[in-house]
Design a protein around this motif. Structure first.
Motif, PDB file in Angstrom:
ATOM      1  N   ILE A 115       0.858  -1.186   0.000  1.00 42.83           N
ATOM      2  CA  ILE A 115       0.000   0.000   0.000  1.00 42.83           C
ATOM      3  C   ILE A 115       0.890   1.230   0.000  1.00 42.83           C
ATOM      4  CG2 ILE A 115      -1.999   1.123   1.049  1.00 42.83           C
ATOM      5  CD1 ILE A 115      -2.466  -1.838   0.247  1.00 42.83           C
ATOM      6  N   HIS A 170       0.589   9.107   6.807  1.00 44.08           N
ATOM      7  CA  HIS A 170      -0.679   8.651   6.196  1.00 44.08           C
ATOM      8  C   HIS A 170      -1.077   7.330   6.843  1.00 44.08           C
ATOM      9  CE1 HIS A 170       0.462  10.938   2.318  1.00 44.08           C
ATOM     10  NE2 HIS A 170      -0.585  11.511   2.818  1.00 44.08           N
ATOM     11  N   GLY A 216       5.500   7.297  -7.149  1.00 46.41           N
ATOM     12  CA  GLY A 216       6.573   8.244  -6.823  1.00 46.41           C
ATOM     13  C   GLY A 216       6.501   8.865  -5.448  1.00 46.41           C
ATOM     14  N   ALA A 264       3.394   1.236   3.083  1.00 43.82           N
ATOM     15  CA  ALA A 264       4.433   2.183   2.619  1.00 43.82           C
ATOM     16  C   ALA A 264       3.753   3.499   2.254  1.00 43.82           C
ATOM     17  CB  ALA A 264       5.175   1.584   1.419  1.00 43.82           C
ATOM     18  N   ASP A 307      -1.858   2.799  -4.990  1.00 40.46           N
ATOM     19  CA  ASP A 307      -1.552   4.155  -4.525  1.00 40.46           C
ATOM     20  C   ASP A 307      -2.759   5.040  -4.781  1.00 40.46           C
ATOM     21  OD1 ASP A 307       1.313   5.764  -3.834  1.00 40.46           O
ATOM     22  OD2 ASP A 307      -0.395   7.002  -4.435  1.00 40.46           O
ATOM     23  N   ARG A 356      -7.340   4.433  -3.003  1.00 39.93           N
ATOM     24  CA  ARG A 356      -6.932   4.731  -1.639  1.00 39.93           C
ATOM     25  C   ARG A 356      -7.336   3.597  -0.721  1.00 39.93           C
ATOM     26  NH1 ARG A 356      -8.455  10.088   1.760  1.00 39.93           N
ATOM     27  NH2 ARG A 356      -6.825   9.744   3.268  1.00 39.93           N
ATOM     28  N   VAL A 400       4.500   9.987   4.367  1.00 42.97           N
ATOM     29  CA  VAL A 400       4.025  11.136   5.154  1.00 42.97           C
ATOM     30  C   VAL A 400       3.674  12.271   4.211  1.00 42.97           C
ATOM     31  CG1 VAL A 400       5.552  10.624   7.098  1.00 42.97           C
ATOM     32  CG2 VAL A 400       6.291  12.258   5.363  1.00 42.97           C
ATOM     33  N   ALA A 420      16.804   6.895  -0.280  1.00 45.15           N
ATOM     34  CA  ALA A 420      17.635   5.688  -0.241  1.00 45.15           C
ATOM     35  C   ALA A 420      17.217   4.779   0.904  1.00 45.15           C
ATOM     36  CB  ALA A 420      19.105   6.072  -0.094  1.00 45.15           C
ATOM     37  N   ASP A 468       8.880   6.262   5.199  1.00 47.00           N
ATOM     38  CA  ASP A 468       8.603   7.404   6.073  1.00 47.00           C
ATOM     39  C   ASP A 468       7.453   7.170   7.049  1.00 47.00           C
ATOM     40  OD1 ASP A 468      10.593   8.652   4.678  1.00 47.00           O
ATOM     41  OD2 ASP A 468       9.420  10.426   4.144  1.00 47.00           O
ATOM     42  N   PHE A 470      -2.819   8.134  -5.481  1.00 48.32           N
ATOM     43  CA  PHE A 470      -2.631   9.220  -6.444  1.00 48.32           C
ATOM     44  C   PHE A 470      -1.862   8.770  -7.683  1.00 48.32           C
ATOM     45  CE2 PHE A 470      -0.642  13.273  -7.822  1.00 48.32           C
ATOM     46  CZ  PHE A 470      -1.826  13.938  -8.120  1.00 48.32           C
ATOM     47  N   GLY A 471      -0.682   8.247  -7.455  1.00 51.87           N
ATOM     48  CA  GLY A 471       0.130   7.823  -8.585  1.00 51.87           C
ATOM     49  C   GLY A 471       1.450   7.336  -8.047  1.00 51.87           C
ATOM     50  N   TRP A 491      -5.854   5.245   8.182  1.00 50.45           N
ATOM     51  CA  TRP A 491      -6.565   4.038   7.748  1.00 50.45           C
ATOM     52  C   TRP A 491      -6.141   2.802   8.543  1.00 50.45           C
ATOM     53  CZ3 TRP A 491      -4.020   0.028   4.849  1.00 50.45           C
ATOM     54  CH2 TRP A 491      -2.674   0.288   4.620  1.00 50.45           C
ATOM     55  N   GLN A 521       6.330  11.278  -2.310  1.00 56.32           N
ATOM     56  CA  GLN A 521       6.971  12.597  -2.150  1.00 56.32           C
ATOM     57  C   GLN A 521       8.116  12.765  -3.135  1.00 56.32           C
ATOM     58  OE1 GLN A 521       8.197  13.269   2.041  1.00 56.32           O
ATOM     59  NE2 GLN A 521       7.264  11.274   2.231  1.00 56.32           N
ATOM     60  N   ALA A 522       8.861  11.688  -3.344  1.00 55.54           N
ATOM     61  CA  ALA A 522      10.010  11.782  -4.240  1.00 55.54           C
ATOM     62  C   ALA A 522       9.562  12.200  -5.629  1.00 55.54           C
ATOM     63  CB  ALA A 522      10.742  10.450  -4.291  1.00 55.54           C
ATOM     64  N   GLU A 550      19.709  14.350  -5.594  1.00 53.85           N
ATOM     65  CA  GLU A 550      21.152  14.304  -5.886  1.00 53.85           C
ATOM     66  C   GLU A 550      21.907  13.379  -4.953  1.00 53.85           C
ATOM     67  OE1 GLU A 550      23.350  17.614  -7.255  1.00 53.85           O
ATOM     68  OE2 GLU A 550      21.570  18.882  -7.245  1.00 53.85           O
ATOM     69  N   ALA A 609      14.236   4.613   2.283  1.00 56.66           N
ATOM     70  CA  ALA A 609      12.925   4.034   1.947  1.00 56.66           C
ATOM     71  C   ALA A 609      13.099   2.864   0.983  1.00 56.66           C
ATOM     72  CB  ALA A 609      12.036   5.112   1.333  1.00 56.66           C
TER      73      ALA A 609
HETATM   74  C1  LIG Z   1       9.949  18.030  -2.237  1.00 53.99           C
HETATM   75  C2  LIG Z   1      10.700  16.884  -1.615  1.00 53.99           C
HETATM   76  C3  LIG Z   1      12.011  16.672  -1.991  1.00 53.99           C
HETATM   77  C4  LIG Z   1      12.745  15.627  -1.419  1.00 53.99           C
HETATM   78  N1  LIG Z   1      14.030  15.459  -1.812  1.00 53.99           N
HETATM   79  C5  LIG Z   1      14.742  14.437  -1.299  1.00 53.99           C
HETATM   80  C6  LIG Z   1      16.098  14.206  -1.728  1.00 53.99           C
HETATM   81  O1  LIG Z   1      16.631  14.944  -2.543  1.00 53.99           O
HETATM   82  N2  LIG Z   1      16.746  13.151  -1.199  1.00 53.99           N
HETATM   83  C7  LIG Z   1      16.187  12.302  -0.284  1.00 53.99           C
HETATM   84  O2  LIG Z   1      16.832  11.346   0.126  1.00 53.99           O
HETATM   85  N3  LIG Z   1      14.922  12.500   0.145  1.00 53.99           N
HETATM   86  C8  LIG Z   1      14.187  13.539  -0.335  1.00 53.99           C
HETATM   87  N4  LIG Z   1      12.902  13.743   0.091  1.00 53.99           N
HETATM   88  C9  LIG Z   1      12.325  12.804   1.043  1.00 53.99           C
HETATM   89  C10 LIG Z   1      11.868  11.527   0.311  1.00 53.99           C
HETATM   90  O3  LIG Z   1      11.148  11.870  -0.853  1.00 53.99           O
HETATM   91  C11 LIG Z   1      11.030  10.638   1.210  1.00 53.99           C
HETATM   92  O4  LIG Z   1      11.799  10.285   2.327  1.00 53.99           O
HETATM   93  C12 LIG Z   1      10.578   9.357   0.478  1.00 53.99           C
HETATM   94  O5  LIG Z   1       9.777   9.686  -0.644  1.00 53.99           O
HETATM   95  C13 LIG Z   1       9.789   8.442   1.403  1.00 53.99           C
HETATM   96  O6  LIG Z   1       9.307   7.374   0.652  1.00 53.99           O
HETATM   97  P1  LIG Z   1       8.050   6.503   1.115  1.00 53.99           P
HETATM   98  O7  LIG Z   1       7.796   5.543   0.006  1.00 53.99           O
HETATM   99  O8  LIG Z   1       8.260   5.994   2.470  1.00 53.99           O
HETATM  100  O9  LIG Z   1       6.823   7.517   1.234  1.00 53.99           O
HETATM  101  P2  LIG Z   1       6.182   8.547   0.217  1.00 53.99           P
HETATM  102  O10 LIG Z   1       7.178   9.026  -0.758  1.00 53.99           O
HETATM  103  O11 LIG Z   1       5.497   9.552   1.077  1.00 53.99           O
HETATM  104  O12 LIG Z   1       5.096   7.689  -0.581  1.00 53.99           O
HETATM  105  C14 LIG Z   1       3.915   7.249   0.026  1.00 53.99           C
HETATM  106  C15 LIG Z   1       2.869   6.943  -1.035  1.00 53.99           C
HETATM  107  O13 LIG Z   1       1.738   6.347  -0.396  1.00 53.99           O
HETATM  108  C16 LIG Z   1       0.543   6.844  -0.975  1.00 53.99           C
HETATM  109  N5  LIG Z   1      -0.542   6.724   0.000  1.00 53.99           N
HETATM  110  C17 LIG Z   1      -0.679   7.383   1.171  1.00 53.99           C
HETATM  111  N6  LIG Z   1      -1.791   6.966   1.818  1.00 53.99           N
HETATM  112  C18 LIG Z   1      -2.360   6.018   1.036  1.00 53.99           C
HETATM  113  C19 LIG Z   1      -3.527   5.204   1.167  1.00 53.99           C
HETATM  114  N7  LIG Z   1      -4.319   5.249   2.244  1.00 53.99           N
HETATM  115  N8  LIG Z   1      -3.826   4.346   0.152  1.00 53.99           N
HETATM  116  C20 LIG Z   1      -3.030   4.262  -0.941  1.00 53.99           C
HETATM  117  N9  LIG Z   1      -1.913   5.005  -1.108  1.00 53.99           N
HETATM  118  C21 LIG Z   1      -1.582   5.864  -0.125  1.00 53.99           C
HETATM  119  C22 LIG Z   1       0.865   8.287  -1.335  1.00 53.99           C
HETATM  120  O14 LIG Z   1       0.019   8.746  -2.389  1.00 53.99           O
HETATM  121  C23 LIG Z   1       2.338   8.179  -1.754  1.00 53.99           C
HETATM  122  O15 LIG Z   1       2.456   7.989  -3.155  1.00 53.99           O
HETATM  123  C24 LIG Z   1      12.149  14.780  -0.455  1.00 53.99           C
HETATM  124  C25 LIG Z   1      10.824  14.990  -0.077  1.00 53.99           C
HETATM  125  C26 LIG Z   1      10.089  16.032  -0.650  1.00 53.99           C
HETATM  126  C27 LIG Z   1       8.660  16.262  -0.247  1.00 53.99           C
END
Ligand SMILES: Cc1cc2nc3c(=O)[nH]c(=O)nc-3n(C[C@H](O)[C@H](O)[C@H](O)COP(=O)(O)OP(=O)(O)OC[C@H]3O[C@@H](n4cnc5c(N)ncnc54)[C@H](O)[C@@H]3O)c2cc1C
Length: 587
Positions: free
Chosen positions: A256, A492, A285, A358, A280, A329, A361, A548, A538, A282-283, A495, A287-288, A295, A550
């Motif tokens: 998820i 997030h 990727g 997954a 997902d 969602r 935040v 990295a 996150d 939304f789509g 749920w 936050q990344a 970089e 994550a």
């Molecule tokens: C603008 C920005 C720039 C960044 N730049 C860097 C960088 O340069 N280097 C770096 O190391 N880190 C960077 N980060 C931090 C990095 O992007 C995050 O640490 C990383 O994306 C975390 O990954 P994740 O998969 O845990 O969560 P997320 O990337 O938050 O992905 C979670 C996904 O879950 C989905 N979701 C949430 N709730 C639900 C639900 N109930 N049902 C279905 N889907 C759901 C969301 O739509 C989202 O797509 C940046 C963050 C931001 C916001």
């Protein structure tokens, strides 16, 4: 089936199309052309033959048409075929394919309906390989399979670049509705263009498809269907991206969230033989996906956009057979009869033997109307060397009163000319460590503005000024170039309430933190309080908020999933590797 088109058609260069080129992708045009315009040799074609059927064609034969699901890979053996865009109300040739070339696009793997039509230009012979055959090729013939997957992905990127063949958004470019749909299209690599309602091309489309009707935002799907003020879900459904969530049987792994952590779990899960579905809201990727350049990710010394990184990961996941389902969602998670059941916002349910959470935040934003447009070039949610590089000798604003805001302000004071630390409360003492407060007080270029809020960010392509207001109504405009928003992040995880243990801020507790007194120690650092449910990235309590980490957690959790499935094998009557276990198609 639409009536056949008669060649020859006028070739229109992508940039000459109404609406101009999309800027959604970055990348090297020559590389994409080389990857997309592959000519198969006799040996490759001989390898593909057992997977398809030979078809003789006459000029004008329609081999597949816009919107068709389950179309075939078309390999030209002799003669030629045209790929035709029908999204502008006129038929436009995208490309002609000759002997040895093949017509195929990423939708062949995802199960998405087709963007364009394929029509025979000359008499000849074709090899038609159905989707199931393509999946078999990828699974059994790695060299040819890789060639196909690379070409499919390159074709999608080229379509994105030319904004050809899928969505036309009509509405003011600055409207929230348009922005939301553009984000959705970009994240999901859906070719799109945006037209102002006054644009002659928009006027013509509205007259043809919705005469006399009004809406704030219109979406024209492949030049044929007009949607008024649609949700992203409705758009996804109209283009066939809304892949069926129905299952014949439970999968091994439900992931998820399709951010870096979820995509990584999907790649490693699917590549290690687990039937896997990723959902997902939304789509792809996360936050990344909103980061213009990452970089600090290993192996990309000059950086990579978050969107490109996610796209590569998605292609990799579907290549290994994972199914990516967006936009859906997750609303709840429960255990029923030894299986996990995830209820989705469209009313459907998914069943799996294990779950990886997954969901990441969402960084709290300031709530300013134009804030989002500056994310990347000026608004940041982290202060690292990367961001600091752009703050040399300029004024910056840090918003927040916690230790993260204090650390960011101290760190940035090393490069910025002035750091304005803006916090709503009357003092920092209640929220920030004393050592930081003392340092801030002694830093000559840090100015602490207590009892203040940021009320406006101004600028065009970059931030030119920031307005700060105090509780007495006084306002001050600072020539700031960057705003660091350090007011916390919300996981997030709503749920999951009542399903797994969360910490006081709502992050998912994992590993030793969930071991109850007297209970056997938890073996995986990613196991939640509910065996079989894992959390990575996150959303996990104590995680390092980085791409990295994550990705690393998403990869490592798969071995714990294997361990759990092996330990519980057979408890639902269809354990891992047992007959009847659903093998999701590569969609
Ligand atoms: C603008 C920005 C720039 C960044 N730049 C860097 C960088 O340069 N280097 C770096 O190391 N880190 C960077 N980060 C931090 C990095 O992007 C995050 O640490 C990383 O994306 C975390 O990954 P994740 O998969 O845990 O969560 P997320 O990337 O938050 O992905 C979670 C996904 O879950 C989905 N979701 C949430 N709730 C639900 C639900 N109930 N049902 C279905 N889907 C759901 C969301 O739509 C989202 O797509 C940046 C963050 C931001 C916001």
């Amino acid at each position: 089936m639409a009536s056949p088109v008669t060649p020859p058609l006028a070739l229109v260069a992508p940039d000459e199309r109404p609406g101009g080129p999309s800027t959604a992708m970055t990348g090297n045009t020559d590389d994409l052309r080389r990857q997309a315009e592959v000519v198969l040799g006799d040996q490759d074609i001989a390898l593909l033959r057992p997977f398809g059927e030979i078809r003789a064609t006459a000029p004008g034969d329609v081999l597949f048409d816009v919107g068709e699901p389950g179309y075939a890979l078309v390999v030209v053996l002799s003669g030629s075929v045209d790929l035709v865009d029908r999204s502008y109300g006129v038929e436009t040739l995208i490309r002609t394919f000759g002997p040895g070339e093949f017509v195929g696009e990423l939708g062949l793997l995802t199960g998405q309906t087709v963007f364009a039509a394929c029509v025979a230009r000359e008499s000849g012979e074709l090899l038609m390989v159905p989707r199931s055959g393509v999946q078999e090729i990828i699974a059994t013939l790695p060299a040819v399979g890789d060639l196909l997957v690379t070409a499919f992905a390159a074709n999608r990127q080229r379509l994105m670049r030319s904004a050809a063949a899928t969505l036309t958004l009509i509405g003011p470019e600055t409207s929230h509705g348009i922005e939301r749909l553009q984000q959705f299209a970009m994240r999901n690599r859906i070719p799109s263009r945006c037209l102002d309602p006054a644009d002659p091309a928009a006027v013509a489309l509205l007259e043809r498809l919705a005469p006399g009707q009004s809406a704030d935002v219109w979406v024209v799907v492949r030049g044929q269907t007009m949607l008024a003020n649609p949700t992203t879900f409705e758009v996804a459904r109209a283009i066939g991206l809304d892949l069926t969530a129905e299952q014949d049987g439970p999968v091994d792994l439900l992931v998820i969230g399709a951010g870096p952590a979820g995509l990584s779990a999907a790649v490693y899960g699917a590549s290690e033989g687990l039937s896997t579905i990723v959902v997902d809201e939304f789509g792809i990727g996360g936050q990344a996906g909103s980061s213009t350049r990452i970089e600090n990710y290993l192996g990309f010394p000059s950086g990579i956009s978050g969107g490109d990184l996610a796209f590569r990961a998605e292609v990799q996941a579907i290549k290994f057979g994972a199914r990516v389902t967006v936009p859906r969602r997750a609303l709840s998670l429960a255990r029923e009869d030894g299986l996990f059941v995830v209820r989705l916002d469209d009313g459907t349910t998914l069943r799996g033997r294990s779950v990886v959470v997954a969901t990441g935040v969402r960084y709290r934003d300031l709530g300013l109307p134009n804030e989002e447009t500056f994310v990347g070039p000026g608004v940041h949610y982290a202060a690292t060397e990367l961001e600091a590089r752009f703050c040399r000798n300029v004024e910056v604003v840090v918003v927040g009163a916690g230790n993260s805001a204090g650390q960011a302000a101290m760190f940035l004071s090393g490069t910025a000319s002035t750091v304005h630390l803006v916090c709503r409360g009357p003092d920092l003492g209640r929220t920030m460590s004393q050592y930081l407060i003392t340092r801030l007080e002694h830093a000559p270029n840090v100015r602490v503005c207590t009892g203040c809020v940021v009320t406006a960010i101004r600028g065009r392509e970059r931030i030119e000024s920031v307005t700060i207001a105090n509780a007495q109504g006084g306002e001050e405009e600072i020539p700031g170039r960057a705003v660091f928003v350090m007011i916390g992040a919300d996981p997030h995880t709503d749920w999951l309430r009542g399903t797994v243990s969360l910490d006081e801020k709502g992050f998912v507790l994992t590993g030793p933190a969930v071991t109850a007194d007297g209970a056997p120690a938890v073996t995986s650092p990613f196991q939640t309080s509910e065996p079989g449910i894992f959390a990575v990235g996150d959303a996990r309590s104590g995680s390092v908020k980085r791409v990295a980490s994550a990705v690393g957690e998403g990869a490592v959790v798969v071995s714990a999933v294997h361990g759990y499935l092996a330990a519980t094998r057979g408890t639902d009557g269809q354990g891992l590797n047992s007959p009847g276990r659903e093998q999701p198609s590569a969609s």
